[in-house]
Enzyme design. Structure first.
Site, PDB file in Angstrom:
ATOM      1  CE  LYS A 164     -14.797 -84.236  26.970  1.00  0.00           C
ATOM      2  NZ  LYS A 164     -15.060 -84.766  25.736  1.00  0.00           N
TER       3      LYS A 164
ATOM      4  CG  ASN B 257     -25.228 -75.338  31.101  1.00  0.00           C
ATOM      5  OD1 ASN B 257     -26.091 -75.285  31.912  1.00  0.00           O
ATOM      6  ND2 ASN B 257     -25.329 -76.311  30.245  1.00  0.00           N
TER       7      ASN B 257
ATOM      8  CB  THR C 252     -12.606 -79.685  32.010  1.00  0.00           C
ATOM      9  OG1 THR C 252     -12.890 -79.898  33.640  1.00  0.00           O
ATOM     10  CG2 THR C 252     -12.346 -81.146  31.572  1.00  0.00           C
TER      11      THR C 252
ATOM     12  CG  PHE D 173      -7.965 -73.373  26.577  1.00  0.00           C
ATOM     13  CD1 PHE D 173      -7.502 -74.423  25.870  1.00  0.00           C
ATOM     14  CD2 PHE D 173      -7.742 -72.802  27.953  1.00  0.00           C
ATOM     15  CE1 PHE D 173      -6.263 -74.853  26.604  1.00  0.00           C
ATOM     16  CE2 PHE D 173      -6.820 -73.437  28.587  1.00  0.00           C
ATOM     17  CZ  PHE D 173      -5.905 -74.398  27.996  1.00  0.00           C
TER      18      PHE D 173
ATOM     19  NE  ARG E 264     -20.678 -71.748  36.150  1.00  0.00           N
ATOM     20  CZ  ARG E 264     -20.717 -71.685  34.592  1.00  0.00           C
ATOM     21  NH1 ARG E 264     -21.605 -71.887  34.054  1.00  0.00           N
ATOM     22  NH2 ARG E 264     -19.369 -71.596  33.972  1.00  0.00           N
TER      23      ARG E 264
ATOM     24  CB  SER F 157     -12.095 -80.491  27.978  1.00  0.00           C
ATOM     25  OG  SER F 157     -12.466 -79.337  28.954  1.00  0.00           O
TER      26      SER F 157
ATOM     27  N   GLY G 166     -17.611 -74.319  41.458  1.00  0.00           N
ATOM     28  CA  GLY G 166     -16.579 -75.154  40.702  1.00  0.00           C
ATOM     29  C   GLY G 166     -16.101 -74.234  39.447  1.00  0.00           C
ATOM     30  CG  ASP G 167     -17.519 -70.783  37.266  1.00  0.00           C
ATOM     31  OD1 ASP G 167     -17.430 -71.465  36.044  1.00  0.00           O
ATOM     32  OD2 ASP G 167     -18.182 -69.766  37.082  1.00  0.00           O
TER      33      ASP G 167
ATOM     34  CE1 TYR H 166     -17.203 -82.125  29.108  1.00  0.00           C
ATOM     35  CE2 TYR H 166     -16.026 -80.539  30.733  1.00  0.00           C
ATOM     36  CZ  TYR H 166     -16.431 -81.110  29.388  1.00  0.00           C
ATOM     37  OH  TYR H 166     -15.572 -80.615  28.345  1.00  0.00           O
TER      38      TYR H 166
HETATM   39  C1  UD1 Z   1     -17.051 -75.492  31.019  1.00  0.00           C
HETATM   40  C2  UD1 Z   1     -16.048 -76.404  31.148  1.00  0.00           C
HETATM   41  C3  UD1 Z   1     -15.283 -76.685  30.324  1.00  0.00           C
HETATM   42  C4  UD1 Z   1     -15.982 -77.116  29.104  1.00  0.00           C
HETATM   43  C5  UD1 Z   1     -17.169 -76.197  28.732  1.00  0.00           C
HETATM   44  C6  UD1 Z   1     -17.959 -76.675  27.784  1.00  0.00           C
HETATM   45  C7  UD1 Z   1     -14.935 -76.758  33.525  1.00  0.00           C
HETATM   46  C8  UD1 Z   1     -14.534 -76.257  34.760  1.00  0.00           C
HETATM   47  N1  UD1 Z   1     -15.402 -76.010  32.446  1.00  0.00           N
HETATM   48  O1  UD1 Z   1     -16.347 -74.068  30.841  1.00  0.00           O
HETATM   49  O2  UD1 Z   1     -14.352 -77.679  30.412  1.00  0.00           O
HETATM   50  O3  UD1 Z   1     -15.451 -77.416  27.861  1.00  0.00           O
HETATM   51  O4  UD1 Z   1     -17.865 -75.945  29.997  1.00  0.00           O
HETATM   52  O5  UD1 Z   1     -18.872 -76.018  27.122  1.00  0.00           O
HETATM   53  O6  UD1 Z   1     -15.484 -77.626  33.659  1.00  0.00           O
HETATM   54  N2  UD1 Z   1     -20.490 -67.280  32.839  1.00  0.00           N
HETATM   55  C9  UD1 Z   1     -21.430 -66.248  33.614  1.00  0.00           C
HETATM   56  N3  UD1 Z   1     -22.729 -66.168  33.300  1.00  0.00           N
HETATM   57  C10 UD1 Z   1     -23.421 -67.349  32.683  1.00  0.00           C
HETATM   58  C11 UD1 Z   1     -22.529 -68.143  31.873  1.00  0.00           C
HETATM   59  C12 UD1 Z   1     -20.998 -68.322  32.338  1.00  0.00           C
HETATM   60  O7  UD1 Z   1     -20.984 -65.442  34.329  1.00  0.00           O
HETATM   61  O8  UD1 Z   1     -24.753 -67.211  32.674  1.00  0.00           O
HETATM   62  C13 UD1 Z   1     -19.237 -67.153  33.238  1.00  0.00           C
HETATM   63  C14 UD1 Z   1     -18.670 -68.217  34.047  1.00  0.00           C
HETATM   64  O9  UD1 Z   1     -18.543 -68.001  35.665  1.00  0.00           O
HETATM   65  C15 UD1 Z   1     -17.275 -68.373  33.552  1.00  0.00           C
HETATM   66  C16 UD1 Z   1     -17.317 -68.015  32.087  1.00  0.00           C
HETATM   67  O10 UD1 Z   1     -18.790 -67.248  31.879  1.00  0.00           O
HETATM   68  O11 UD1 Z   1     -16.505 -67.576  34.036  1.00  0.00           O
HETATM   69  C17 UD1 Z   1     -17.508 -68.985  30.740  1.00  0.00           C
HETATM   70  O12 UD1 Z   1     -18.378 -70.053  31.461  1.00  0.00           O
HETATM   71  P1  UD1 Z   1     -18.988 -71.321  30.484  1.00  0.00           P
HETATM   72  O13 UD1 Z   1     -19.225 -70.752  29.107  1.00  0.00           O
HETATM   73  O14 UD1 Z   1     -19.923 -71.929  31.172  1.00  0.00           O
HETATM   74  O15 UD1 Z   1     -17.722 -72.143  30.268  1.00  0.00           O
HETATM   75  P2  UD1 Z   1     -16.646 -72.599  31.476  1.00  0.00           P
HETATM   76  O16 UD1 Z   1     -17.228 -72.909  32.643  1.00  0.00           O
HETATM   77  O17 UD1 Z   1     -15.347 -71.988  31.394  1.00  0.00           O
END
Ligand code: UD1
Length: 353
Positions: free
Chosen positions: A169, A214, A141, A194, A310, A139, A312-313, A165
């Site tokens: 990886k 999530n 990540t 990605f 959020r 990932s 950790g983002d 998590y």
């Molecule tokens: C995360 C992991 C990535 C992993 C993936 C698995 C980290 C840093 N990232 O990705 O390694 O492969 O999950 O699914 O460990 N968002 C909102 N509202 C929401 C949901 C998301 O605004 O309700 C935003 C988040 O803040 C982010 C973007 O959408 O900016 C994508 O989020 P998400 O789909 O959860 O993926 P990642 O966090 O990028």
């Protein structure tokens, strides 16, 4: 005296058999389809803890036959050995793992146990049975929060995980590196995904998030069909072009095809291989741009609000995908518009059933 050799059925037609752990999951099921499209025979290993058995009928409708399924947990070494004994296997794609960042913070041992023990078992069994080719689900990540750079190349991986998590990886890649050094016959590719999104264009298979999703796109489509009241955008004050986080969203079918390209690369390589390869589009898209795309494609008015960041983002990250292009001959074909359209069609299909 005659000796009777029992040839497994799937062996008789000379196809290469690929063990796909987590093959009933989101990325795994799409990869099963692409393997079949390219003449491989997938053997799905999945205990269905995070997969919906309905995926099997969707798969059957696309590939035209009943997929081979072994319902076992990769953490059960004996059960895994038994699968290797009963099938002739030419290569492995190891997807089976947990992937929810927040859950991994709350329950780290579940993640270390499942993601690491499963991988150890797969490696030990592969070595025991002389199977050399392995593609590992890694990932982006592993890049953590890239400082001052948004487009990451493979050598920029950080030893610092963002979550348990993320550490699974990082440790997984290291475990494979050490194992490959000790057993140079092994040929390993870590595919660093990605943000996988979308569904199969046929709407026969897609993601089945369990509980509250999530990830952004499933939460968006589920909100639009009324499963949730509104989407919260996690932070609008980031130093990006519109204040929201930027990610590299990759269509799951493109991602699936990257696994087939990786297996082909391994099969055509001489000697040892150990590589990490980014699988992304090379383009960043913000959360607000995803919302705009979704509204344009679906014709829906999405109920959303701006919320807090959020924890950790990562702020902004996208792939440098040159290595995938040069080494695997792979690049993304689908756009964000395709991915959102396919994810929406999939959500509408789920609504009907
Ligand atoms: C995360 C992991 C990535 C992993 C993936 C698995 C980290 C840093 N990232 O990705 O390694 O492969 O999950 O699914 O460990 N968002 C909102 N509202 C929401 C949901 C998301 O605004 O309700 C935003 C988040 O803040 C982010 C973007 O959408 O900016 C994508 O989020 P998400 O789909 O959860 O993926 P990642 O966090 O990028």
């Amino acid at each position: 005296m005659y000796r009777i050799f029992i040839v497994p059925l799937e062996r008789m037609n000379e196809k290469k058999n690929i063990l796909v752990t987590g093959g009933a999951g989101y990325i795994g099921s799409h990869t099963v389809v692409e393997l079949v499209n390219q003449g491989f025979l997938p053997i799905i290993v999945d205990d269905f803890r995070n997969a919906n058995p309905v995926v099997l009928s969707g798969l059957r409708n696309i590939i035209g036959f009943e997929p081979i399924v072994e319902r076992i947990d990769c953490c059960d070494r004996n059960a895994l050995r038994d699968v290797f004994q009963r099938h002739s296997i030419d290569g492995i794609i190891h997807f089976a793992a947990n992937k929810a960042v927040g859950e991994s913070v709350a329950n780290p041992l579940k993640y270390y146990h499942n993601n690491i023990s499963g991988l150890v078992n797969v490696c030990e069994t592969a070595i025991e049975f002389g199977i050399d080719d392995l593609v590992f689900s890694s990932s982006c990540t592993v890049y953590g929060e890239p400082i001052g750079i948004k487009e990451v190349t493979e050598e920029m991986a950080s030893p610092m995980g963002q979550s348990p998590y993320g550490y699974t990886k990082i440790i997984g890649e290291q475990l494979l590196k050490d194992t490959q050094l000790a057993f140079p016959q092994l040929r390993v590719i870590n595919l660093r995904y990605f943000n996988p999104v979308g569904a199969h264009p046929s709407a026969e298979i897609g993601e089945f998030p369990i509980g509250r999703p999530n990830n952004l796109l499933p939460f968006m489509t589920q909100t639009a069909v009324g499963k949730w009241e509104k989407l919260t955008v996690f932070g609008g004050d980031y130093p990006t072009h519109d204040g929201t986080c930027v990610r590299d969203y990759i269509h799951v079918v493109d991602l699936a095809k990257a696994h087939v390209a990786a297996l082909d690369f391994l099969a055509n390589s001489q000697g040892s291989v150990f590589e990490a390869i980014n699988i992304g589009t090379g383009k960043g898209t913000s959360v607000l741009e995803m919302i705009q795309t979704f509204e344009a494609i679906s014709g829906e008015n999405l109920n959303w609000e701006m919320g807090e960041r959020r924890p950790g983002d990562v702020i902004e990250i996208y792939a440098n995908a040159d290595k995938a292009k040069h080494m695997l001959g792979w690049s993304a074909h689908f756009t964000i518009v395709d991915a959102v359209k396919d994810a929406w069609n999939w959500e509408l299909k789920l609504k009907q059933v």
